[in-house]
Design a protein around this motif. Structure first.
Motif, PDB file in Angstrom:
ATOM      1  N   UNK A  75       0.851  -1.177   0.000  1.00  0.00           N
ATOM      2  CA  UNK A  75       0.000   0.000   0.000  1.00  0.00           C
ATOM      3  C   UNK A  75       0.888   1.229   0.000  1.00  0.00           C
ATOM      4  N   UNK A  76       0.565   2.182  -0.864  1.00  0.00           N
ATOM      5  CA  UNK A  76       1.348   3.419  -0.869  1.00  0.00           C
ATOM      6  C   UNK A  76       0.845   4.377   0.202  1.00  0.00           C
ATOM      7  N   UNK A  77      -0.290   4.048   0.830  1.00  0.00           N
ATOM      8  CA  UNK A  77      -0.803   4.851   1.939  1.00  0.00           C
ATOM      9  C   UNK A  77      -0.436   4.126   3.228  1.00  0.00           C
ATOM     10  N   UNK A  78      -1.087   4.476   4.308  1.00  0.00           N
ATOM     11  CA  UNK A  78      -0.758   3.869   5.596  1.00  0.00           C
ATOM     12  C   UNK A  78      -1.062   2.377   5.644  1.00  0.00           C
ATOM     13  N   UNK A  79      -2.201   1.971   5.068  1.00  0.00           N
ATOM     14  CA  UNK A  79      -2.547   0.553   5.162  1.00  0.00           C
ATOM     15  C   UNK A  79      -3.468   0.134   4.020  1.00  0.00           C
ATOM     16  N   UNK A  80      -3.420  -1.146   3.738  1.00  0.00           N
ATOM     17  CA  UNK A  80      -4.328  -1.724   2.748  1.00  0.00           C
ATOM     18  C   UNK A  80      -5.752  -1.671   3.285  1.00  0.00           C
ATOM     19  N   UNK A  81      -5.887  -1.778   4.595  1.00  0.00           N
ATOM     20  CA  UNK A  81      -7.214  -1.754   5.220  1.00  0.00           C
ATOM     21  C   UNK A  81      -7.949  -0.461   4.895  1.00  0.00           C
ATOM     22  N   UNK A  82      -7.249   0.667   4.958  1.00  0.00           N
ATOM     23  CA  UNK A  82      -7.877   1.952   4.635  1.00  0.00           C
ATOM     24  C   UNK A  82      -8.368   2.000   3.205  1.00  0.00           C
ATOM     25  N   UNK A  83      -7.543   1.480   2.282  1.00  0.00           N
ATOM     26  CA  UNK A  83      -7.939   1.452   0.870  1.00  0.00           C
ATOM     27  C   UNK A  83      -9.150   0.551   0.682  1.00  0.00           C
ATOM     28  N   UNK A  84      -9.152  -0.606   1.343  1.00  0.00           N
ATOM     29  CA  UNK A  84     -10.290  -1.530   1.221  1.00  0.00           C
ATOM     30  C   UNK A  84     -11.562  -0.929   1.804  1.00  0.00           C
ATOM     31  N   UNK A  85     -11.439  -0.193   2.908  1.00  0.00           N
ATOM     32  CA  UNK A  85     -12.619   0.457   3.484  1.00  0.00           C
ATOM     33  C   UNK A  85     -13.172   1.507   2.536  1.00  0.00           C
ATOM     34  N   UNK A  86     -12.274   2.280   1.898  1.00  0.00           N
ATOM     35  CA  UNK A  86     -12.732   3.269   0.916  1.00  0.00           C
ATOM     36  C   UNK A  86     -13.427   2.572  -0.253  1.00  0.00           C
ATOM     37  N   UNK A  87     -12.862   1.458  -0.697  1.00  0.00           N
ATOM     38  CA  UNK A  87     -13.457   0.696  -1.791  1.00  0.00           C
ATOM     39  C   UNK A  87     -14.847   0.196  -1.405  1.00  0.00           C
TER      40      UNK A  87
END
Length: 193
Positions: free
Chosen positions: A63-75
């Motif tokens: 993940x280029x951001x803090x976490x993959x979890x954040x990206x998945x939550x946005x998705x």
């Protein structure tokens, strides 16, 4: 007979377990490198999850951001919003269709010629009321979507401002460091005789 794979696909299937593991590691590294390049070049958030299938089930994530979890939550929130909008639009179109069918049935059952002006006006008013409710709901959903987009825009502007401030600070620090690398200059004063 088994399934015939195209020639290229047959070449890509790696039989030896060790060879598969080596290929997996190399391709995983290339995939992560490409994902990182995509995030930098296109200024997008990228997340990836790879689970090895060699019995250990080891998890690899990028993940280029803090976490993959954040990206998945946005998705997930994006998918839910899209689903909600499509359900409401389907409901609206279904409701209009149902109203038209009801009106048509009422006209057929009672014989339109036999309806009084008052009954026809009443049916027209019911249709108008239903249309107004549907349009109101659709407008409400669109306004909520616009509000969410404005909030995201505000956050992005704040983030941009913070990044610009950080960049300016880094430039300032770089200038100070460059100046400290220069040899000190002697200051001489010429006095008049």
């Amino acid at each position: 007979m088994g399934i015939q794979l195209p020639h290229v696909a047959r070449m890509l299937i790696i039989q030896a377990k060790n060879c598969r593991q080596v290929t997996f590691c190399k391709r995983r590294k290339r995939l992560i490198k490409k994902a990182n390049e995509l995030s930098i070049l296109c200024d997008v958030d990228v997340g990836g999850v790879i689970i090895s299938n060699n019995g250990t089930g080891r998890l690899h994530e990028f993940s280029n951001t803090n976490s993959v979890t954040g990206i998945l939550q946005r998705y997930e929130s994006h998918v839910e919003t899209e689903k909600e909008i499509s359900e409401h639009s389907n409901y609206s179109s279904m409701k209009i269709g149902e109203l038209l069918q009801i009106t048509e049935r009422q006209l057929e059952e009672t014989n339109a010629d036999g309806l009084t002006i008052t009954e026809l006006v009443h049916l027209e008013n019911e249709l108008q009321t239903a249309l107004i409710q549907i349009r109101s709901r659709k407008t409400h959903l669109m306004l909520e979507s616009v509000k969410d987009l404005h909030e995201k825009e505000k956050l992005l502007r704040e983030e941009k401002k913070l990044l610009e401030n950080n960049r300016a600070q880094m430039k300032k620090n770089r200038k100070v460091n460059d100046m400290s690398d220069l040899p000190p200059q002697r200051v001489t004063l010429n006095f008049l005789k």
